[in-house]
Every structure is written in C-alpha cells, then in structure tokens.
Write a protein that holds these residues in place. Structure first.
Motif, PDB file in Angstrom:
ATOM      1  N   LEU A 105      -1.323  -4.968  -5.002  1.00 48.50           N
ATOM      2  CA  LEU A 105      -0.523  -5.586  -6.054  1.00 48.50           C
ATOM      3  C   LEU A 105      -1.244  -6.743  -6.730  1.00 48.50           C
ATOM      4  O   LEU A 105      -0.967  -7.061  -7.888  1.00 48.50           O
ATOM      5  CB  LEU A 105       0.809  -6.085  -5.488  1.00 48.50           C
ATOM      6  N   GLY A 106      -2.138  -7.402  -5.998  1.00 48.24           N
ATOM      7  CA  GLY A 106      -2.838  -8.550  -6.549  1.00 48.24           C
ATOM      8  C   GLY A 106      -1.910  -9.710  -6.869  1.00 48.24           C
ATOM      9  O   GLY A 106      -2.042 -10.350  -7.913  1.00 48.24           O
ATOM     10  N   ILE A 107      -0.971 -10.011  -5.954  1.00 47.44           N
ATOM     11  CA  ILE A 107       0.006 -11.065  -6.268  1.00 47.44           C
ATOM     12  C   ILE A 107      -0.588 -12.470  -6.158  1.00 47.44           C
ATOM     13  O   ILE A 107       0.046 -13.442  -6.569  1.00 47.44           O
ATOM     14  CB  ILE A 107       1.273 -10.959  -5.394  1.00 47.44           C
ATOM     15  N   SER A 114       9.115  -6.275  -0.440  1.00 49.90           N
ATOM     16  CA  SER A 114       8.040  -5.703   0.365  1.00 49.90           C
ATOM     17  C   SER A 114       6.872  -5.357  -0.543  1.00 49.90           C
ATOM     18  O   SER A 114       7.000  -4.490  -1.413  1.00 49.90           O
ATOM     19  CB  SER A 114       8.508  -4.432   1.092  1.00 49.90           C
ATOM     20  N   GLY A 115       5.739  -6.025  -0.335  1.00 43.86           N
ATOM     21  CA  GLY A 115       4.562  -5.693  -1.111  1.00 43.86           C
ATOM     22  C   GLY A 115       4.096  -4.279  -0.841  1.00 43.86           C
ATOM     23  O   GLY A 115       3.615  -3.583  -1.742  1.00 43.86           O
ATOM     24  N   THR A 146      -0.028 -10.339   3.057  1.00 42.49           N
ATOM     25  CA  THR A 146      -0.165  -8.995   3.606  1.00 42.49           C
ATOM     26  C   THR A 146      -1.093  -8.138   2.748  1.00 42.49           C
ATOM     27  O   THR A 146      -1.272  -8.380   1.557  1.00 42.49           O
ATOM     28  CB  THR A 146       1.212  -8.324   3.726  1.00 42.49           C
ATOM     29  N   CYS A 147      -1.692  -7.130   3.371  1.00 48.17           N
ATOM     30  CA  CYS A 147      -2.762  -6.364   2.722  1.00 48.17           C
ATOM     31  C   CYS A 147      -2.342  -5.706   1.413  1.00 48.17           C
ATOM     32  O   CYS A 147      -3.059  -5.787   0.416  1.00 48.17           O
ATOM     33  CB  CYS A 147      -3.295  -5.303   3.683  1.00 48.17           C
ATOM     34  N   HIS A 148      -1.207  -5.026   1.398  1.00 48.80           N
ATOM     35  CA  HIS A 148      -0.790  -4.339   0.175  1.00 48.80           C
ATOM     36  C   HIS A 148      -0.481  -5.331  -0.945  1.00 48.80           C
ATOM     37  O   HIS A 148      -0.814  -5.085  -2.104  1.00 48.80           O
ATOM     38  CB  HIS A 148       0.427  -3.448   0.445  1.00 48.80           C
ATOM     39  N   SER A 149       0.163  -6.435  -0.592  1.00 52.80           N
ATOM     40  CA  SER A 149       0.487  -7.420  -1.625  1.00 52.80           C
ATOM     41  C   SER A 149      -0.781  -8.068  -2.169  1.00 52.80           C
ATOM     42  O   SER A 149      -0.905  -8.310  -3.375  1.00 52.80           O
ATOM     43  CB  SER A 149       1.439  -8.488  -1.086  1.00 52.80           C
ATOM     44  N   LEU A 150      -1.748  -8.303  -1.299  1.00 50.16           N
ATOM     45  CA  LEU A 150      -2.987  -8.970  -1.703  1.00 50.16           C
ATOM     46  C   LEU A 150      -3.929  -8.032  -2.439  1.00 50.16           C
ATOM     47  O   LEU A 150      -4.447  -8.357  -3.511  1.00 50.16           O
ATOM     48  CB  LEU A 150      -3.677  -9.533  -0.459  1.00 50.16           C
ATOM     49  N   ARG A 151      -4.131  -6.836  -1.875  1.00 50.83           N
ATOM     50  CA  ARG A 151      -5.184  -5.957  -2.383  1.00 50.83           C
ATOM     51  C   ARG A 151      -4.697  -4.925  -3.387  1.00 50.83           C
ATOM     52  O   ARG A 151      -5.450  -4.549  -4.297  1.00 50.83           O
ATOM     53  CB  ARG A 151      -5.871  -5.259  -1.205  1.00 50.83           C
TER      54      ARG A 151
END
Length: 242
Positions: A146-148, A76-77, A139-144
């Motif tokens: 975590l920067g995955i 889960s990001g 997903t927003c948290h993973s993209l923004r």
C-alpha cells in the motif's frame, strides 16, 4: 461522507472491538458509517495457499457488495492490499473481463484506515487521548504494497498524552505472513523473537499496528514471554478519549 466498513473476517471473528473503534473514530469526525451485511472474506488466504478459483468467488462477492459505496474503509493493510492489488488481476486472469473492470473501478475507493483519514478526509488529529508510551510496527502489506508511509505515525503524533517511541528495525517483518508462520514455524518464530526484542528495547507499554493478524502473532509471543507489553490496533488508540 458516507463510508462503508469492510471489517475483514479476522476482525469480525477475533477482534470485533477494532471494527467498533473504526466506527467511533469516523462518527466522531461527523461521517456516517454503514456496514453492508453481505460482506465476507477478501479471498487473500485462498489465493496465497493456491486456490485462485475459490478466491475469485470472494472477488465477485466483495465487488457486488461494495461497488456502489462512496468510500470503503478497511482496518487491515493486508486485506486492503488484496482488494486493491489483486481483485482486478485475478478476475482478468480467469477471463472475467466484466468483473475485472468493475473491481478496477472500485479499487481506488478502498482505503486502509490511515489512508482514509489522512488522504481522503484530510485529518491527522482525530480528537484522541491515550496517555501511554507506544511503539508502532508497520506491517508488510501496509508498508510494501500500500505504501502508507508515515500516515499512521502522523495520526499517533496527534494523540494527546501519547509518547511515541521509535521501533528499531521497524521495517523488518514480524514473521507471521499468514500460512508462512505454519509452514516455516522455526523461521517465523526467530523473526518474531527479533521483533519483540526490539519492541521491548523501546520501553513502550503498547505495541500498535494496522493489522490484527500481525498483532495476534506478536501478542502471543509477548504473552508467552511474560512481557507486560500490550498490543492494540491503530483504530483502538485513535478511538480512545481517556
């Protein structure tokens, strides 16, 4: 490598197959996966809804359970971002310098699944086979937070038989946002409608993401719409061998 799985409360309660898929992928690659029994929530929902004191108790619990782990994998990001970006800050804001130091030391060893596979284990081909047309929602948290980046896409491109379709306006939020979907239901529903319209434009039969909370939101809307698009967590596709 010995890897501790933080399954997250949403996955443990509603999507246990995701945790099993993570184990399947990592064991296929020759790693040992352990599941610490004392784990619970990361505290994100408490912090986001204005209960930082209660969130702090989860910071303490998480740190105590995982601080001796060589690596921690999180499917889960959103939850990975909470642990990495907020645990130490939250402890420091409450005057818990000891806990803040321990949480900060643990944070670099906490990885979202695609980060662990690509950056830590150095693999993109996990031996998966999945003969479907798939589109990926970052997903927003993973993209923004975590920067995955393209790590999930790099993994999906190596899956045998998989036809990866580019999702239009992929970086746009799906509208879930935890309690945002409840407090701002009309806006959330409109954002979700835009997202699933783009999903359907791809012609994909499967929508993939790294957060089951977003997939739950999108999957519910797709089902209500009568769409034939299936939602699947990244781990489940990577675990597939047929």
């Amino acid at each position: 490598m010995k890897i501790a799985l933080f399954v997250t409360c949403v996955n443990d309660t509603l999507f246990p197959g995701t945790g099993r898929a993570v184990v399947d992928v990592l064991e296929r690659l020759g790693h040992q996966v352990v599941f610490p029994g004392g784990q619970s929530c990361c505290g994100q929902m408490h912090l986001n809804t204005g209960y930082p004191d209660r969130a702090l108790s989860f910071v303490e619990a998480f740190t105590g359970v995982f601080e001796d782990a060589e690596a921690v994998v999180v499917p889960s990001g959103s939850c990975a971002a909470m642990v990495r970006d907020w645990h130490a800050k939250l402890a420091a804001r409450h005057g818990r310098a000891d806990l803040a130091e321990r949480a900060a030391a643990l944070a670099p060893r906490v990885h979202e699944l695609s980060e662990l596979l690509v950056d830590v284990l150095g693999v993109t081909d996990v031996g998966a086979t999945f003969a479907r047309r798939v589109t990926y929602h970052p997903t927003c948290h993973s993209l923004r937070m975590l920067g995955i980046g393209d790590r999930p896409l790099r993994l999906l491109r190596e899956v045998r038989g998989l036809d990866l379709a580019e999702l239009p306006d992929a970086a746009e939020c799906c509208g879930f946002g935890g309690t945002f979907a409840l407090k701002n239901s009309d806006v959330s529903a409109a954002m979700c409608a835009d997202k699933i319209a783009n999903v359907e434009r791809t012609g994909a039969g499967v929508l993939c993401a790294a957060d089951n909370s977003c997939l739950m939101h999108l999957g519910g809307a797709l089902s209500k719409r009568g769409s034939g698009v299936q939602v699947m967590h990244l781990a489940e596709i990577l675990a597939s061998t047929a």
